[in-house]
Design an enzyme around this catalytic site. Structure first.
Site, PDB file in Angstrom:
ATOM      1  N   ASP A   8     181.192  34.373  75.668  1.00 51.45           N
ATOM      2  CA  ASP A   8     179.886  33.712  75.511  1.00 51.45           C
ATOM      3  C   ASP A   8     179.480  33.895  74.059  1.00 51.45           C
ATOM      4  OD1 ASP A   8     177.378  32.506  76.073  1.00 51.45           O
ATOM      5  OD2 ASP A   8     176.461  34.472  76.270  1.00 51.45           O
ATOM      6  N   SER A   9     178.446  33.164  73.648  1.00 55.89           N
ATOM      7  CA  SER A   9     177.922  33.353  72.304  1.00 55.89           C
ATOM      8  C   SER A   9     177.277  34.733  72.155  1.00 55.89           C
ATOM      9  CB  SER A   9     176.896  32.259  72.002  1.00 55.89           C
ATOM     10  OG  SER A   9     175.908  32.248  73.017  1.00 55.89           O
TER      11      SER A   9
ATOM     12  N   TYR B 147     174.401  29.714  69.584  1.00 59.05           N
ATOM     13  CA  TYR B 147     175.195  28.516  69.345  1.00 59.05           C
ATOM     14  C   TYR B 147     174.345  27.253  69.588  1.00 59.05           C
ATOM     15  CZ  TYR B 147     179.716  31.085  69.669  1.00 59.05           C
ATOM     16  OH  TYR B 147     180.791  31.917  69.481  1.00 59.05           O
ATOM     17  N   GLY B 148     173.347  27.410  70.442  1.00 56.99           N
ATOM     18  CA  GLY B 148     172.638  26.265  71.017  1.00 56.99           C
ATOM     19  C   GLY B 148     171.966  25.328  70.044  1.00 56.99           C
TER      20      GLY B 148
ATOM     21  N   GLU C 289     166.679  37.531  75.286  1.00 61.84           N
ATOM     22  CA  GLU C 289     167.358  38.500  74.406  1.00 61.84           C
ATOM     23  C   GLU C 289     166.417  39.614  73.947  1.00 61.84           C
ATOM     24  OE1 GLU C 289     170.534  38.123  72.236  1.00 61.84           O
ATOM     25  OE2 GLU C 289     171.409  36.764  73.714  1.00 61.84           O
TER      26      GLU C 289
ATOM     27  N   CYS D 131     179.443  30.090  78.802  1.00 63.70           N
ATOM     28  CA  CYS D 131     178.421  29.651  77.852  1.00 63.70           C
ATOM     29  C   CYS D 131     178.207  28.154  78.055  1.00 63.70           C
ATOM     30  CB  CYS D 131     178.915  29.929  76.426  1.00 63.70           C
ATOM     31  SG  CYS D 131     177.817  29.288  75.140  1.00 63.70           S
TER      32      CYS D 131
ATOM     33  N   THR E 252     176.570  26.059  76.241  1.00 65.93           N
ATOM     34  CA  THR E 252     176.708  25.277  75.012  1.00 65.93           C
ATOM     35  C   THR E 252     178.180  25.051  74.679  1.00 65.93           C
ATOM     36  OG1 THR E 252     174.681  26.362  74.262  1.00 65.93           O
ATOM     37  CG2 THR E 252     175.927  25.148  72.611  1.00 65.93           C
TER      38      THR E 252
ATOM     39  N   CYS F  19     172.293  27.224  81.149  1.00 64.40           N
ATOM     40  CA  CYS F  19     172.585  28.193  80.087  1.00 64.40           C
ATOM     41  C   CYS F  19     172.728  29.542  80.778  1.00 64.40           C
ATOM     42  CB  CYS F  19     171.431  28.212  79.092  1.00 64.40           C
ATOM     43  SG  CYS F  19     171.423  29.623  77.980  1.00 64.40           S
ATOM     44  N   THR F  20     173.722  30.314  80.363  1.00 71.07           N
ATOM     45  CA  THR F  20     174.012  31.550  81.105  1.00 71.07           C
ATOM     46  C   THR F  20     172.939  32.637  80.935  1.00 71.07           C
ATOM     47  OG1 THR F  20     175.545  32.035  79.294  1.00 71.07           O
ATOM     48  CG2 THR F  20     176.498  31.293  81.360  1.00 71.07           C
ATOM     49  N   HIS F  21     171.991  32.421  80.028  1.00 68.59           N
ATOM     50  CA  HIS F  21     170.870  33.358  79.929  1.00 68.59           C
ATOM     51  C   HIS F  21     169.815  33.108  81.022  1.00 68.59           C
ATOM     52  CE1 HIS F  21     172.340  34.178  75.892  1.00 68.59           C
ATOM     53  NE2 HIS F  21     171.394  35.086  75.715  1.00 68.59           N
TER      54      HIS F  21
HETATM   55  N1  DGL Z   1     174.803  31.515  76.224  1.00 73.76           N
HETATM   56  C1  DGL Z   1     174.385  30.291  75.602  1.00 73.76           C
HETATM   57  C2  DGL Z   1     174.508  29.143  76.593  1.00 73.76           C
HETATM   58  O1  DGL Z   1     174.824  29.363  77.758  1.00 73.76           O
HETATM   59  C3  DGL Z   1     172.960  30.376  75.115  1.00 73.76           C
HETATM   60  C4  DGL Z   1     172.779  31.138  73.845  1.00 73.76           C
HETATM   61  C5  DGL Z   1     173.118  30.331  72.627  1.00 73.76           C
HETATM   62  O2  DGL Z   1     172.358  29.435  72.224  1.00 73.76           O
HETATM   63  O3  DGL Z   1     174.152  30.631  72.054  1.00 73.76           O
HETATM   64  O4  DGL Z   1     174.305  28.023  76.218  1.00 73.76           O
END
Ligand code: DGL
Length: 268
Positions: A10-11, A42-43, A152, A73, A75, A184-186
């Site tokens: 993941d990012s 990354y988003g 985060e 992830c 993104t 998004c995994t968050h």
């Molecule tokens: N984990 C990223 C996702 O699922 C979100 C965080 C990011 O923007 O890198 O898109």
């Protein structure tokens, strides 16, 4: 049987929600996790940059003799994987397809919401995949750029998160969606806030959990599951501070991973 580890990237931290599901579903599997914490998020980056970073993540995992990769992830899965699937011999599972299939399966009124990072929503991939399954469905999507920093920084269940979520979810509420993909995994960490706003009757789909299930089916069908059924080990690599990863990682994972986090001397 194949005792090599499962690779997950993941990012940053979000993919740990997927690792948690893998451990629950396949407790005997070893896992190598890479979180690109030095370059998160990354988003909000360009497609070229997201593709370059995703390649680096995959190449890093390939050095660890893994048997499958889960791109945990949203993104990377929506922006980069469509360009990269063909370039690698190893099986790579992204988070989009299983989530779209599940959303199409559970919606009753044919109105599906998708939320994610700006990169994910701009890619239009979730909408495309849902429409490929059933063109008659309505998809309402919205990017939620403040959600990742809230999570985060430990504000997932705060009043600030509730107010921001009310604003982001307004178009989905107005369009009366009965199912939302947390793209998004968050976002599984914001599930309570989102459910309170949308109502308990709205289905919330967590793509990371479904990707873990898809990986399990793939490993089973191809006789690639590990020999042991419990006691799998997980090692975590990050491209920035081990200490700052450690604190929040336990929230995402629901357990402490002290002693198993390493600084990845690659990339950047
Ligand atoms: N984990 C990223 C996702 O699922 C979100 C965080 C990011 O923007 O890198 O898109």
């Amino acid at each position: 049987m194949d005792n090599r580890p499962i690779g997950v990237f993941d990012s940053g931290l979000g993919g740990l929600t997927t690792v948690r599901q893998i451990i629950e579903a396949m407790p005997g599997e070893d896992i190598i996790y890479f979180g690109d914490t030095g370059r998160v998020p990354y988003g909000n980056r360009s497609c070229e940059t997201i593709i370059r970073y995703t390649k680096d993540d995959i190449d890093f995992l390939l050095k660890h003799n893994i048997k499958i990769i889960i791109a945990a992830c949203g993104t990377a899965s929506s922006v980069a994987l469509p360009q990269l699937y063909d370039k690698y011999d190893i099986k790579i599972i992204g988070v989009l397809e299983p989530a779209c299939e599940e959303a199409v399966r559970v919606t009753k009124n044919g109105r599906i919401g998708v939320i994610g990072t700006t990169g994910t929503i701009k890619s239009g991939k979730y909408t495309e995949l849902i429409k490929n399954i059933n063109p008659k469905l309505t998809v309402v999507s919205n990017d939620c750029p403040m959600f990742v920093p809230l999570v985060e920084n430990g504000y997932a269940e705060s009043e600030a998160a509730r107010l921001i979520a009310m604003d982001y979810l307004k178009p989905l509420k107005e369009e009366n969606v009965d199912t939302i993909i947390l793209g998004c995994t968050h976002y599984p960490l914001l599930e309570k806030v989102i459910s309170d706003i949308m109502g308990k009757e709205v289905n919330l789909i967590s793509p990371g959990a479904l990707a873990a299930k898809k990986a399990q089916s793939y490993l089973k069908e191809n006789n690639l599951l590990a020999e042991k059924c419990s006691g799998g080990k997980s090692e975590f690599y990050v491209s920035d501070s081990v200490e700052s990863f450690q604190g929040l990682a336990s929230t995402f994972l629901g357990r402490t991973i002290e002693g198993h986090i390493h600084r990845a001397e690659v990339l950047l």
